[in-house]
Design an enzyme around this catalytic site. Structure first.
Site, PDB file in Angstrom:
ATOM      1  N   CYS A 121       0.868  -1.175   0.000  1.00  0.00           N
ATOM      2  CA  CYS A 121       0.000   0.000   0.000  1.00  0.00           C
ATOM      3  C   CYS A 121       0.901   1.220   0.000  1.00  0.00           C
ATOM      4  O   CYS A 121       1.964   1.203   0.596  1.00  0.00           O
ATOM      5  CB  CYS A 121      -0.871  -0.008   1.264  1.00  0.00           C
ATOM      6  SG  CYS A 121      -2.032   1.377   1.363  1.00  0.00           S
ATOM      7  N   ASN A 178      -4.371  -1.955  17.125  1.00  0.00           N
ATOM      8  CA  ASN A 178      -3.543  -3.138  17.212  1.00  0.00           C
ATOM      9  C   ASN A 178      -2.106  -2.653  17.058  1.00  0.00           C
ATOM     10  O   ASN A 178      -1.747  -2.136  16.004  1.00  0.00           O
ATOM     11  CB  ASN A 178      -3.926  -4.022  16.017  1.00  0.00           C
ATOM     12  CG  ASN A 178      -3.843  -5.468  16.354  1.00  0.00           C
ATOM     13  OD1 ASN A 178      -2.885  -5.912  16.973  1.00  0.00           O
ATOM     14  ND2 ASN A 178      -4.841  -6.218  15.934  1.00  0.00           N
ATOM     15  N   CYS A 222      -3.986  -6.113   9.743  1.00  0.00           N
ATOM     16  CA  CYS A 222      -3.448  -5.921   8.386  1.00  0.00           C
ATOM     17  C   CYS A 222      -1.942  -6.056   8.276  1.00  0.00           C
ATOM     18  O   CYS A 222      -1.200  -5.380   8.972  1.00  0.00           O
ATOM     19  CB  CYS A 222      -3.799  -4.528   7.889  1.00  0.00           C
ATOM     20  SG  CYS A 222      -5.371  -3.937   8.435  1.00  0.00           S
ATOM     21  N   LEU A 232     -11.155   7.506   9.592  1.00  0.00           N
ATOM     22  CA  LEU A 232     -10.960   8.892  10.041  1.00  0.00           C
ATOM     23  C   LEU A 232      -9.790   8.937  11.031  1.00  0.00           C
ATOM     24  O   LEU A 232      -8.820   9.648  10.835  1.00  0.00           O
ATOM     25  CB  LEU A 232     -12.260   9.388  10.674  1.00  0.00           C
ATOM     26  CG  LEU A 232     -12.604  10.857  10.552  1.00  0.00           C
ATOM     27  CD1 LEU A 232     -12.466  11.370   9.131  1.00  0.00           C
ATOM     28  CD2 LEU A 232     -14.020  11.098  11.063  1.00  0.00           C
ATOM     29  N   HIS A 233      -9.917   8.209  12.113  1.00  0.00           N
ATOM     30  CA  HIS A 233      -8.853   7.991  13.108  1.00  0.00           C
ATOM     31  C   HIS A 233      -8.417   9.217  13.888  1.00  0.00           C
ATOM     32  O   HIS A 233      -7.689   9.082  14.872  1.00  0.00           O
ATOM     33  CB  HIS A 233      -7.620   7.337  12.475  1.00  0.00           C
ATOM     34  CG  HIS A 233      -7.872   5.997  11.861  1.00  0.00           C
ATOM     35  ND1 HIS A 233      -8.816   5.123  12.349  1.00  0.00           N
ATOM     36  CD2 HIS A 233      -7.320   5.370  10.790  1.00  0.00           C
ATOM     37  CE1 HIS A 233      -8.837   4.029  11.611  1.00  0.00           C
ATOM     38  NE2 HIS A 233      -7.939   4.148  10.653  1.00  0.00           N
ATOM     39  N   GLY A 258      -3.899  -2.768   1.341  1.00  0.00           N
ATOM     40  CA  GLY A 258      -4.177  -1.955   0.159  1.00  0.00           C
ATOM     41  C   GLY A 258      -5.237  -0.902   0.391  1.00  0.00           C
ATOM     42  O   GLY A 258      -6.014  -0.978   1.339  1.00  0.00           O
ATOM     43  N   GLU A 259      -5.244   0.077  -0.503  1.00  0.00           N
ATOM     44  CA  GLU A 259      -6.247   1.142  -0.460  1.00  0.00           C
ATOM     45  C   GLU A 259      -7.171   0.934  -1.665  1.00  0.00           C
ATOM     46  O   GLU A 259      -6.778   1.187  -2.812  1.00  0.00           O
ATOM     47  CB  GLU A 259      -5.540   2.505  -0.504  1.00  0.00           C
ATOM     48  CG  GLU A 259      -6.436   3.697  -0.780  1.00  0.00           C
ATOM     49  CD  GLU A 259      -7.706   3.759   0.076  1.00  0.00           C
ATOM     50  OE1 GLU A 259      -7.621   3.642   1.302  1.00  0.00           O
ATOM     51  OE2 GLU A 259      -8.796   3.917  -0.510  1.00  0.00           O
ATOM     52  N   CYS A 270      -0.192   1.255  10.519  1.00  0.00           N
ATOM     53  CA  CYS A 270      -0.610   0.095   9.718  1.00  0.00           C
ATOM     54  C   CYS A 270       0.590  -0.658   9.155  1.00  0.00           C
ATOM     55  O   CYS A 270       1.501  -0.057   8.585  1.00  0.00           O
ATOM     56  CB  CYS A 270      -1.515   0.572   8.584  1.00  0.00           C
ATOM     57  SG  CYS A 270      -2.078  -0.749   7.506  1.00  0.00           S
ATOM     58  N   SER A 298     -13.564   0.015   2.566  1.00  0.00           N
ATOM     59  CA  SER A 298     -12.933   0.930   3.517  1.00  0.00           C
ATOM     60  C   SER A 298     -11.841   1.744   2.844  1.00  0.00           C
ATOM     61  O   SER A 298     -10.973   1.203   2.176  1.00  0.00           O
ATOM     62  CB  SER A 298     -12.350   0.118   4.681  1.00  0.00           C
ATOM     63  OG  SER A 298     -11.735   0.966   5.617  1.00  0.00           O
TER      64      SER A 298
HETATM   65  N1  SAH Z   1      -6.858   1.340   3.002  1.00  0.00           N
HETATM   66  C1  SAH Z   1      -8.161   1.137   3.587  1.00  0.00           C
HETATM   67  C2  SAH Z   1      -8.340  -0.270   4.116  1.00  0.00           C
HETATM   68  C3  SAH Z   1      -7.380  -0.504   5.245  1.00  0.00           C
HETATM   69  S1  SAH Z   1      -7.637  -1.720   6.446  1.00  0.00           S
HETATM   70  C4  SAH Z   1      -8.404   2.148   4.660  1.00  0.00           C
HETATM   71  O1  SAH Z   1      -7.508   2.923   4.964  1.00  0.00           O
HETATM   72  O2  SAH Z   1      -9.500   2.209   5.187  1.00  0.00           O
HETATM   73  C5  SAH Z   1      -9.106  -1.459   7.277  1.00  0.00           C
HETATM   74  C6  SAH Z   1      -9.035  -0.657   8.581  1.00  0.00           C
HETATM   75  O3  SAH Z   1      -8.051  -1.124   9.503  1.00  0.00           O
HETATM   76  C7  SAH Z   1      -8.714   0.802   8.317  1.00  0.00           C
HETATM   77  O4  SAH Z   1      -9.613   1.594   9.065  1.00  0.00           O
HETATM   78  C8  SAH Z   1      -7.320   0.921   8.864  1.00  0.00           C
HETATM   79  O5  SAH Z   1      -7.006   2.232   9.179  1.00  0.00           O
HETATM   80  C9  SAH Z   1      -7.383  -0.009  10.046  1.00  0.00           C
HETATM   81  N2  SAH Z   1      -6.086  -0.384  10.602  1.00  0.00           N
HETATM   82  C10 SAH Z   1      -4.911  -0.556   9.955  1.00  0.00           C
HETATM   83  N3  SAH Z   1      -3.937  -0.882  10.824  1.00  0.00           N
HETATM   84  C11 SAH Z   1      -4.515  -0.943  12.035  1.00  0.00           C
HETATM   85  C12 SAH Z   1      -4.027  -1.235  13.334  1.00  0.00           C
HETATM   86  N4  SAH Z   1      -2.746  -1.524  13.540  1.00  0.00           N
HETATM   87  N5  SAH Z   1      -4.893  -1.203  14.370  1.00  0.00           N
HETATM   88  C13 SAH Z   1      -6.199  -0.904  14.159  1.00  0.00           C
HETATM   89  N6  SAH Z   1      -6.726  -0.632  12.954  1.00  0.00           N
HETATM   90  C14 SAH Z   1      -5.894  -0.634  11.908  1.00  0.00           C
END
Ligand code: SAH
Length: 350
Positions: free
Chosen positions: A109, A290, A332, A215-216, A161-162, A116, A191
């Site tokens: 990605c 995570n 992921c 969003l986060h 991936g996105e 991530c 997502s």
């Molecule tokens: N690229 C997409 C899909 C990613 S995975 C996106 O950004 O949405 C799906 C979700 O898992 C996303 O919300 C991503 O931000 C979240 N995610 C990735 N790593 C994470 C982690 N270590 N802990 C919690 N959520 C995580």
């Protein structure tokens, strides 16, 4: 590399195979085999000569299971190998209402989110529609191999991936999923980290999948600290695009929010988040972070509950995502990294 037949819809398949001068029912037979994940040699109702000709020119299978790990809670994490040897991950989750498959959309990605694991090595390549479909087909084959008559009923595009950085292939995959696997758009969640123009494009193209937006963080300033994509796409524009998607599709939008200690879980964060998301029907999905080796820290149950309750008191529709597969590197990109580091070929269960 030979062409992958499962990248095609049934109509395209007929076109692709036109020079073979096949009868229409033959194309239907091949299409069905492809959607069952069967290689040419085992397409037993086709003449042997045809099977041989097809396998000289094409590939039937987009992904194969290299390793599977089953968690105590029933979650199965797959490591798949693609035709060119690249590895991707997928996760099969069992819920009360059936099986959900979490699908990867790219090898790696390029979004570079700090928390991530999928982006650590950058983007290697996009997955093709048929490769994504093959992840689902492999999961169904896995279920069959354990004597289950259940199949994957829902798909979430939440693996590596996105999805909106691979728009053409992902949207074609969504169409193939419906035609070949009977999983309609109501069963699909996509997502994204918030690629604004492609959220609008998804709406304009008439899609009605559940749109989930990572969003986060409730402000651009905070978001910039953890998500490089925030440089290009501001929260205000993401929210407007989400509202546009809601208006076009009629589907409530989900905002994903990974809770991180000392970063995004204060009372003020809850209040800002609530204000941002109250203009149209939406749902907030809180995810306990995570930890993947960055300096960002997750939350304990108490901290998560306090943040959840605050949002509820502000009138938000909000839940905490149940964490599945903790014991098998569920998040992921984690399994692939572990595999690359220490795989010894020993612990296969499937
Ligand atoms: N690229 C997409 C899909 C990613 S995975 C996106 O950004 O949405 C799906 C979700 O898992 C996303 O919300 C991503 O931000 C979240 N995610 C990735 N790593 C994470 C982690 N270590 N802990 C919690 N959520 C995580």
């Amino acid at each position: 590399m030979k062409k992958l037949l499962i990248d095609h819809s049934e109509i395209e398949l007929a076109e692709e195979l036109r020079r073979y001068d096949l009868q229409k029912y033959r194309v239907g037979q091949i299409y069905k085999w492809l959607n069952d994940g069967v290689d040419f040699a085992e397409m037993t109702n086709l003449p042997k000569v045809l099977r041989e000709k097809l396998s000289e020119e094409y590939r039937a299978v987009g992904a194969t299971i290299v390793k599977s790990a089953r968690s105590k809670d029933g979650t199965v994490k797959f490591l798949f190998s693609l035709g060119d040897g690249n590895l991707i991950e997928g996760v099969l989750m069992k819920y009360k209402y059936g099986y959900t498959m979490c699908v990867s959309t790219q090898v790696g990605c390029r979004m570079g989110c700090a928390f991530c694991a999928s982006g650590i090595d950058g983007l290697l390549r996009n997955l093709s529609p048929g490769e994504m479909l093959s992840e689902v087909i492999c999961a169904n084959a896995y279920l069959r191999s354990f004597g289950s008559d259940e199949r994957v009923g829902n798909v979430v595009l939440m693996g590596s991936g996105e999805p909106l950085d691979n728009y053409e292939n992902v949207t074609k995959f969504i169409r193939l999923l419906s035609a070949g696997q009977g999983i309609g758009q109501r069963g699909v969640s996509l997502s994204t980290c918030g690629i604004v123009p492609n959220i609008r494009r998804l709406a304009d193209d008439g899609f009605s999948v559940t749109l989930c937006i990572s969003l986060h963080a409730p402000t651009d300033e905070k978001r910039l600290g953890i998500m490089p994509a925030a440089r290009a796409y501001k929260i205000g524009d993401i929210i407007s695009a989400a509202e546009y998607y809601f208006k076009k599709s009629g589907r409530r939008v989900v905002f994903e929010y990974a809770m991180m200690r000392d970063f995004n879980i204060s009372t003020a964060d809850a209040e800002t988040l609530r204000k941002l998301t109250r203009g149209f029907p939406s749902h907030i999905n809180l995810i306990p972070l995570n930890e993947t080796g960055s300096k960002l820290v997750g939350v304990n149950k108490k901290e998560a509950d306090v943040f959840l309750k605050k949002l509820i008191s502000l009138g938000a529709s909000v839940t905490i995502r149940r964490s599945l597969g903790d014991d098998i590197e569920g998040a992921c990109g984690q399994l692939k990294r572990k595999y690359a580091k220490d795989y010894n070929g020993g612990s296969n269960d499937g």
